[in-house]
Design an enzyme around this catalytic site. Structure first.
Site, PDB file in Angstrom:
ATOM      1  N   ASN A 130     -25.998   1.983  33.622  1.00  0.00           N
ATOM      2  CA  ASN A 130     -25.248   3.081  34.257  1.00  0.00           C
ATOM      3  C   ASN A 130     -26.149   4.294  34.441  1.00  0.00           C
ATOM      4  O   ASN A 130     -26.121   4.952  35.480  1.00  0.00           O
ATOM      5  CB  ASN A 130     -24.028   3.456  33.419  1.00  0.00           C
ATOM      6  CG  ASN A 130     -23.057   2.303  33.319  1.00  0.00           C
ATOM      7  OD1 ASN A 130     -22.458   1.919  34.309  1.00  0.00           O
ATOM      8  ND2 ASN A 130     -22.943   1.703  32.144  1.00  0.00           N
ATOM      9  N   SER A 131     -26.954   4.593  33.421  1.00  0.00           N
ATOM     10  CA  SER A 131     -27.869   5.733  33.532  1.00  0.00           C
ATOM     11  C   SER A 131     -28.842   5.510  34.689  1.00  0.00           C
ATOM     12  O   SER A 131     -29.135   6.433  35.461  1.00  0.00           O
ATOM     13  CB  SER A 131     -28.646   5.932  32.227  1.00  0.00           C
ATOM     14  OG  SER A 131     -27.763   6.328  31.209  1.00  0.00           O
ATOM     15  N   HIS A 159     -19.537  -0.382  29.377  1.00  0.00           N
ATOM     16  CA  HIS A 159     -18.718  -1.391  30.056  1.00  0.00           C
ATOM     17  C   HIS A 159     -17.391  -0.791  30.529  1.00  0.00           C
ATOM     18  O   HIS A 159     -16.611  -1.483  31.148  1.00  0.00           O
ATOM     19  CB  HIS A 159     -18.443  -2.579  29.116  1.00  0.00           C
ATOM     20  CG  HIS A 159     -19.662  -3.399  28.850  1.00  0.00           C
ATOM     21  ND1 HIS A 159     -19.835  -4.667  29.352  1.00  0.00           N
ATOM     22  CD2 HIS A 159     -20.789  -3.108  28.158  1.00  0.00           C
ATOM     23  CE1 HIS A 159     -21.016  -5.134  28.957  1.00  0.00           C
ATOM     24  NE2 HIS A 159     -21.610  -4.203  28.230  1.00  0.00           N
ATOM     25  N   THR A 205     -21.862  -5.261  34.736  1.00  0.00           N
ATOM     26  CA  THR A 205     -22.239  -3.868  34.459  1.00  0.00           C
ATOM     27  C   THR A 205     -23.747  -3.685  34.296  1.00  0.00           C
ATOM     28  O   THR A 205     -24.210  -2.598  33.995  1.00  0.00           O
ATOM     29  CB  THR A 205     -21.542  -3.383  33.174  1.00  0.00           C
ATOM     30  OG1 THR A 205     -21.918  -4.260  32.101  1.00  0.00           O
ATOM     31  CG2 THR A 205     -20.035  -3.384  33.321  1.00  0.00           C
ATOM     32  N   ASP A 221     -14.475  -8.083  32.872  1.00  0.00           N
ATOM     33  CA  ASP A 221     -15.848  -8.042  32.370  1.00  0.00           C
ATOM     34  C   ASP A 221     -16.360  -9.465  32.165  1.00  0.00           C
ATOM     35  O   ASP A 221     -15.605 -10.351  31.731  1.00  0.00           O
ATOM     36  CB  ASP A 221     -15.862  -7.282  31.037  1.00  0.00           C
ATOM     37  CG  ASP A 221     -17.262  -6.855  30.638  1.00  0.00           C
ATOM     38  OD1 ASP A 221     -17.572  -5.673  30.820  1.00  0.00           O
ATOM     39  OD2 ASP A 221     -18.043  -7.701  30.151  1.00  0.00           O
ATOM     40  N   HIS A 266     -33.039   5.256  28.306  1.00  0.00           N
ATOM     41  CA  HIS A 266     -33.227   3.922  27.718  1.00  0.00           C
ATOM     42  C   HIS A 266     -33.001   2.795  28.724  1.00  0.00           C
ATOM     43  O   HIS A 266     -33.049   1.627  28.347  1.00  0.00           O
ATOM     44  CB  HIS A 266     -32.261   3.768  26.549  1.00  0.00           C
ATOM     45  CG  HIS A 266     -30.805   3.772  26.951  1.00  0.00           C
ATOM     46  ND1 HIS A 266     -30.295   4.593  27.922  1.00  0.00           N
ATOM     47  CD2 HIS A 266     -29.755   3.044  26.500  1.00  0.00           C
ATOM     48  CE1 HIS A 266     -28.994   4.373  28.049  1.00  0.00           C
ATOM     49  NE2 HIS A 266     -28.637   3.438  27.203  1.00  0.00           N
TER      50      HIS A 266
HETATM   51  N1  UPG Z   1     -22.514   9.237  29.147  1.00  0.00           N
HETATM   52  C1  UPG Z   1     -22.065  10.514  29.369  1.00  0.00           C
HETATM   53  N2  UPG Z   1     -22.195  11.421  28.368  1.00  0.00           N
HETATM   54  C2  UPG Z   1     -22.760  11.152  27.168  1.00  0.00           C
HETATM   55  C3  UPG Z   1     -23.246   9.834  26.950  1.00  0.00           C
HETATM   56  C4  UPG Z   1     -23.112   8.902  27.968  1.00  0.00           C
HETATM   57  O1  UPG Z   1     -21.542  10.841  30.447  1.00  0.00           O
HETATM   58  O2  UPG Z   1     -22.846  12.062  26.322  1.00  0.00           O
HETATM   59  C5  UPG Z   1     -22.321   8.211  30.194  1.00  0.00           C
HETATM   60  C6  UPG Z   1     -23.522   8.012  31.091  1.00  0.00           C
HETATM   61  O3  UPG Z   1     -23.458   8.866  32.207  1.00  0.00           O
HETATM   62  C7  UPG Z   1     -23.367   6.544  31.480  1.00  0.00           C
HETATM   63  C8  UPG Z   1     -22.698   5.916  30.274  1.00  0.00           C
HETATM   64  O4  UPG Z   1     -22.109   6.969  29.539  1.00  0.00           O
HETATM   65  O5  UPG Z   1     -22.483   6.439  32.576  1.00  0.00           O
HETATM   66  C9  UPG Z   1     -23.668   5.199  29.358  1.00  0.00           C
HETATM   67  O6  UPG Z   1     -23.999   3.969  29.947  1.00  0.00           O
HETATM   68  P1  UPG Z   1     -25.480   3.395  29.955  1.00  0.00           P
HETATM   69  O7  UPG Z   1     -26.418   4.382  30.487  1.00  0.00           O
HETATM   70  O8  UPG Z   1     -25.437   2.089  30.672  1.00  0.00           O
HETATM   71  O9  UPG Z   1     -25.864   3.220  28.437  1.00  0.00           O
HETATM   72  P2  UPG Z   1     -25.113   2.508  27.183  1.00  0.00           P
HETATM   73  O10 UPG Z   1     -24.005   3.313  26.738  1.00  0.00           O
HETATM   74  O11 UPG Z   1     -26.202   2.254  26.204  1.00  0.00           O
HETATM   75  O12 UPG Z   1     -24.624   1.113  27.828  1.00  0.00           O
HETATM   76  C10 UPG Z   1     -24.502  -0.221  27.356  1.00  0.00           C
HETATM   77  C11 UPG Z   1     -25.818  -0.901  26.946  1.00  0.00           C
HETATM   78  C12 UPG Z   1     -26.803  -0.901  28.117  1.00  0.00           C
HETATM   79  C13 UPG Z   1     -26.156  -1.629  29.308  1.00  0.00           C
HETATM   80  C14 UPG Z   1     -24.840  -0.920  29.656  1.00  0.00           C
HETATM   81  C15 UPG Z   1     -24.100  -1.606  30.790  1.00  0.00           C
HETATM   82  O13 UPG Z   1     -26.378  -0.265  25.816  1.00  0.00           O
HETATM   83  O14 UPG Z   1     -28.013  -1.531  27.742  1.00  0.00           O
HETATM   84  O15 UPG Z   1     -27.022  -1.617  30.428  1.00  0.00           O
HETATM   85  O16 UPG Z   1     -23.984  -0.907  28.501  1.00  0.00           O
HETATM   86  O17 UPG Z   1     -23.856  -2.935  30.509  1.00  0.00           O
END
Ligand code: UPG
Length: 456
Positions: A362-363, A24, A144, A121, A358
């Site tokens: 964002n991923s 977020h 998000t 948010d 997963h």
């Molecule tokens: N990231 C890095 N490096 C790392 C780990 C993460 O750059 O070592 C970044 C990644 O690129 C991304 C973000 O961190 O931009 C992670 O976001 P996301 O892929 O959305 O996963 P979560 O951290 O699990 O995000 C939470 C929820 C997910 C939801 C998201 C947005 O778990 O289910 O879709 O928030 O609301």
């Protein structure tokens, strides 16, 4: 004085209010840079303390590389240590941010030049309604998650108010008007309990969406055309503000990470990247099966492993998590890392051919931005609904039978097979023969290592 007046009349000043967790936070930092490039003054309001080191580190790094950005720390009330329905530290933090929202009024009215708008948010929108009304400011929400999951959130208060709604019940699917039905198996399990903190936070905040001036969504028209049109045509609910697709949000300028050097040495499209976001961990048994599955696939891999939900608790080195023998025998064909990596730069690297993830939104948007095929392995929250979007858009494959995190042990064979399937679509279509010979040789060494005490 005259300069200040000029600023007030010509330069919009936007306050951004994220809630908790990296998932977020990152979209807000991306939006902050985009707005600054559009010549807005931007103030980021960051709740303090953060749950994870990753959040505070990311904020400091962002501010140090964006000296024009303003920041205000928002000291929140202490989160409850637990709640009868959950002890997830991020859910407890969302709740604490909401309970602290009254402290935002004085903070927002004190900034100079005065604010033109707020972007917040969804999970704090209820608490902000009266504050932004007092300040007479337009409030936008930056969502998000996917437009599809957002629609479910928008409609959740209505669904929960209907006597016949059953989440996790016998009916096969849940209907949100205007959308293809959502299978029960994709509904986050906490929704089955109307008193669950996660359900309650979404229900109370979603009720306030009609009061927002607009909802910015980190998606794009081609990705979710029907859903965006259902939200904007009044099919989901009639009283909604415009939903504006502004994604995929463009990653901001940031430094390289060391692991890119390893990627530089790998052939194009040869590496499968494996990462499950910032807050998801798996059982030890599942990590072992995943490790074996990656080995069985025969592909090179870059694996980011989280040992705990919050990085502050993540102790031990990689060998302790995957096993020293495993780490040793894969060291020539794999990068395994427990630290933070700059994921967006990893995905942008030509060596990456596929992404096991997963379906954190964002991923997904980062993979979409770089055109990397995905093996979706959704584990909690919005992720199964997001995986539907990925699959429908043809951006990846998804094995539904793998269930929610911990529901079943997904075996190495199945994982290896699916990894091969996505990697066979990768740019370089690798399956490099030398590599397979090398694996065989290393496996032999590790077998000898494992058995040296009991065999001659
Ligand atoms: N990231 C890095 N490096 C790392 C780990 C993460 O750059 O070592 C970044 C990644 O690129 C991304 C973000 O961190 O931009 C992670 O976001 P996301 O892929 O959305 O996963 P979560 O951290 O699990 O995000 C939470 C929820 C997910 C939801 C998201 C947005 O778990 O289910 O879709 O928030 O609301």
């Amino acid at each position: 004085m005259s300069n200040l007046r000029l600023l007030q009349t010509t330069t919009p000043h936007i306050a951004l209010i994220p809630s908790a967790g990296i998932g977020h936070l990152i979209p807000y930092l991306r939006l902050a840079e985009t707005l600054a490039l559009e010549k807005c003054i931007v103030t980021i309001i960051t709740p303090k303390p953060t749950v994870s080191f990753a959040e505070s580190n990311l904020i400091s790094r962002f501010l140090s590389t964006h000296p024009d950005m303003k920041q205000l720390e928002f000291q929140i009330l202490p989160p409850s240590q637990s709640n009868s329905t959950t002890n997830d530290p991020f859910f407890l933090q969302y709740d604490a941010v909401n309970r602290s929202a009254h402290l935002l009024g004085p903070l927002l009215s004190s900034v100079s030049p005065p604010l033109s708008a707020i972007v917040s948010d969804l999970l704090v929108s209820t608490s902000l309604v009266s504050i932004v009304a007092d300040l007479n400011l337009p409030n936008y929400i930056l969502a998000t998650t996917s437009a599809r999951f957002l629609s479910l959130m928008v409609y959740l208060p209505t669904l929960l108010a209907e006597p016949n709604t059953k989440f996790g019940g016998d009916s096969d699917s849940v209907t949100v008007p205007g959308l293809a039905s959502i299978p029960q198996s994709s509904i986050p399990p906490p929704f089955a309990n109307p008193n669950h903190l996660f359900t309650e936070l979404i229900r109370s905040n979603s009720r306030m969406i009609p009061q927002a001036k607009g909802v910015l969504v980190n998606t794009f028209d081609l990705f979710e055309p029907e859903t965006l049109s259902a939200l904007n045509s009044g099919s989901v609910l009639t009283s909604l503000p415009p939903f504006i697709p502004i994604g995929p949000l463009v990653p901001y300028e940031s430094e390289d990470c060391l692991s890119l050097i390893w990627l530089d040495e790998q052939p194009e499209g040869s590496v499968v990247y494996v990462a499950f976001g910032s807050r998801t961990t798996m059982s030890k048994d599942q990590i072992r099966e995943l490790g074996e599955g990656l080995e069985k696939s025969g592909y090179r891999f870059f694996w980011v492993i989280k040992g705990s939900i919050v990085d502050k608790d993540d102790k031990g080195d990689i060998g302790e998590v995957v096993g020293k023998l495993y780490a040793e025998r894969n060291k020539n064909k794999a990068m395994m890392i427990k630290e933070w990596v700059n994921q967006e730069k990893v995905l942008a690297h030509p060596a990456i051919g596929g992404f096991v993830n997963h379906c954190g939104w964002n991923s997904v948007t980062e993979a979409a931005l770089h055109g990397i095929p995905m093996l979706a392995w959704p584990l909690h929250g919005d992720q199964r609904v997001n995986a539907e979007v990925v699959e429908k858009a043809g951006l990846g494959i998804w094995e539904r039978g793998w269930g929610w995190n911990g529901e079943k042990l997904v075996k190495a064979e199945e994982i290896g097979k699916k990894v091969k399937e996505i990697m066979s679509n990768a740019k370089g279509n690798i399956a490099d023969k030398n590599d397979e010979e090398e694996i065989g040789a290393v496996l032999g060494k590790s077998y000898m290592g494992r058995n040296k005490k009991k065999a001659m």
